[in-house]
Design a protein around this motif. Structure first.
Motif, short mmCIF file in Angstrom:
data_model
loop_
_atom_site.label_atom_id
_atom_site.label_comp_id
_atom_site.label_asym_id
_atom_site.label_seq_id
_atom_site.Cartn_x
_atom_site.Cartn_y
_atom_site.Cartn_z
N TRP A 27 5.81 -54.94 -3.78
CA TRP A 27 6.91 -54.44 -4.59
C TRP A 27 6.89 -55.09 -5.96
CZ3 TRP A 27 9.83 -50.43 -4.62
CH2 TRP A 27 11.04 -50.41 -5.28
N LYS A 28 6.86 -56.40 -5.94
CA LYS A 28 6.71 -57.19 -7.16
C LYS A 28 5.58 -58.16 -6.89
CE LYS A 28 11.50 -56.92 -8.65
NZ LYS A 28 12.70 -57.67 -8.98
N PHE A 29 5.31 -59.00 -7.85
CA PHE A 29 4.17 -59.92 -7.69
C PHE A 29 4.31 -60.79 -6.45
CE2 PHE A 29 1.88 -63.87 -8.74
CZ PHE A 29 0.61 -63.34 -8.80
N THR A 30 5.51 -61.25 -6.14
CA THR A 30 5.70 -62.18 -5.03
C THR A 30 6.47 -61.60 -3.85
OG1 THR A 30 7.70 -63.03 -6.07
CG2 THR A 30 5.64 -64.18 -6.56
N THR A 31 6.82 -60.32 -3.90
CA THR A 31 7.61 -59.75 -2.81
C THR A 31 6.98 -58.46 -2.28
OG1 THR A 31 8.99 -58.51 -4.37
CG2 THR A 31 9.80 -60.67 -3.69
N LYS A 32 7.36 -58.14 -1.04
CA LYS A 32 6.89 -56.91 -0.41
C LYS A 32 8.08 -56.10 0.07
CE LYS A 32 2.41 -58.35 1.20
NZ LYS A 32 1.48 -58.38 2.32
N LEU A 33 7.94 -54.79 0.03
CA LEU A 33 8.95 -53.88 0.53
C LEU A 33 8.54 -53.48 1.94
CD1 LEU A 33 11.52 -52.28 -0.15
CD2 LEU A 33 10.05 -50.48 -1.06
N GLU A 34 9.36 -53.83 2.91
CA GLU A 34 9.02 -53.62 4.32
C GLU A 34 9.55 -52.31 4.89
OE1 GLU A 34 7.17 -55.54 6.25
OE2 GLU A 34 6.90 -57.18 4.85
N ASP A 35 10.73 -51.89 4.43
CA ASP A 35 11.33 -50.69 5.00
C ASP A 35 12.32 -50.08 4.03
OD1 ASP A 35 14.34 -51.51 6.37
OD2 ASP A 35 13.01 -53.12 5.78
N LEU A 36 12.62 -48.81 4.26
CA LEU A 36 13.67 -48.10 3.54
C LEU A 36 14.67 -47.62 4.57
CD1 LEU A 36 11.43 -45.93 1.18
CD2 LEU A 36 12.65 -48.03 0.59
N ASP A 37 15.94 -47.85 4.32
CA ASP A 37 16.99 -47.46 5.25
C ASP A 37 17.81 -46.32 4.65
OD1 ASP A 37 16.06 -49.70 6.53
OD2 ASP A 37 17.73 -50.97 5.96
N PHE A 38 18.00 -45.26 5.42
CA PHE A 38 18.79 -44.11 5.01
C PHE A 38 19.79 -43.80 6.11
CE2 PHE A 38 14.40 -43.48 3.58
CZ PHE A 38 14.58 -43.47 2.19
N ALA A 39 21.02 -44.26 5.97
CA ALA A 39 22.06 -44.03 6.97
C ALA A 39 21.56 -44.43 8.36
CB ALA A 39 22.55 -42.59 6.92
N ASP A 40 21.24 -43.47 9.21
CA ASP A 40 20.76 -43.81 10.55
C ASP A 40 19.25 -43.58 10.68
OD1 ASP A 40 20.87 -41.08 10.43
OD2 ASP A 40 21.61 -40.82 12.47
N HIS A 41 18.54 -43.56 9.57
CA HIS A 41 17.08 -43.40 9.57
C HIS A 41 16.43 -44.65 8.98
CE1 HIS A 41 18.51 -39.28 9.83
NE2 HIS A 41 17.34 -38.99 10.38
N LEU A 42 15.23 -44.91 9.43
CA LEU A 42 14.49 -46.09 8.98
C LEU A 42 13.06 -45.68 8.70
CD1 LEU A 42 14.90 -49.19 8.77
CD2 LEU A 42 14.07 -49.35 11.09
#
Length: 102
Positions: A27-42
């Motif tokens: 996501w950024k140089f030192t971070t990662k995006l693991e999941d996206l949450d949408f109400a009751d969806h993942l």
């Protein structure tokens, strides 16, 4: 279950799922995006195909501990830029593949 408690349960379950196996997308140089949450969806995100089954199994285990179940009928897999055709299994079933998401 109230919406707020459900969000807390999902957040806790995801933190437990990724605490030993970070495998999201950069996501950024030192971070990662693991999941996206949408109400009751993942939506689980991966940068390497090999981590999909490990993360999915761990999420299933953590969901079961909280009394939640992953709906295998509504679960879909979308792969981009990969030649790997190994199926992902959830409850011994293979979720369907999709090419686009809305």
């Amino acid at each position: 279950m109230s919406g707020f408690l459900f969000v807390l349960a999902i957040d806790y379950g995801m933190k437990q799922t990724i605490k030993d196996h970070e495998s999201g997308i950069r996501w950024k140089f030192t971070t990662k995006l693991e999941d996206l949450d949408f109400a009751d969806h993942l939506a689980l995100l991966f940068s390497k195909f090999q981590r999909i089954q490990l993360k999915t199994d761990k999420l299933q285990e953590n969901a079961n501990k909280m009394g939640l179940k992953i709906n295998t009928y509504n679960t879909k897999v979308m792969c981009m830029n990969t030649t790997n055709n190994n199926p992902v299994k959830l409850n011994e079933k293979e979720p369907g593949d999709i090419d686009t998401i809305t």
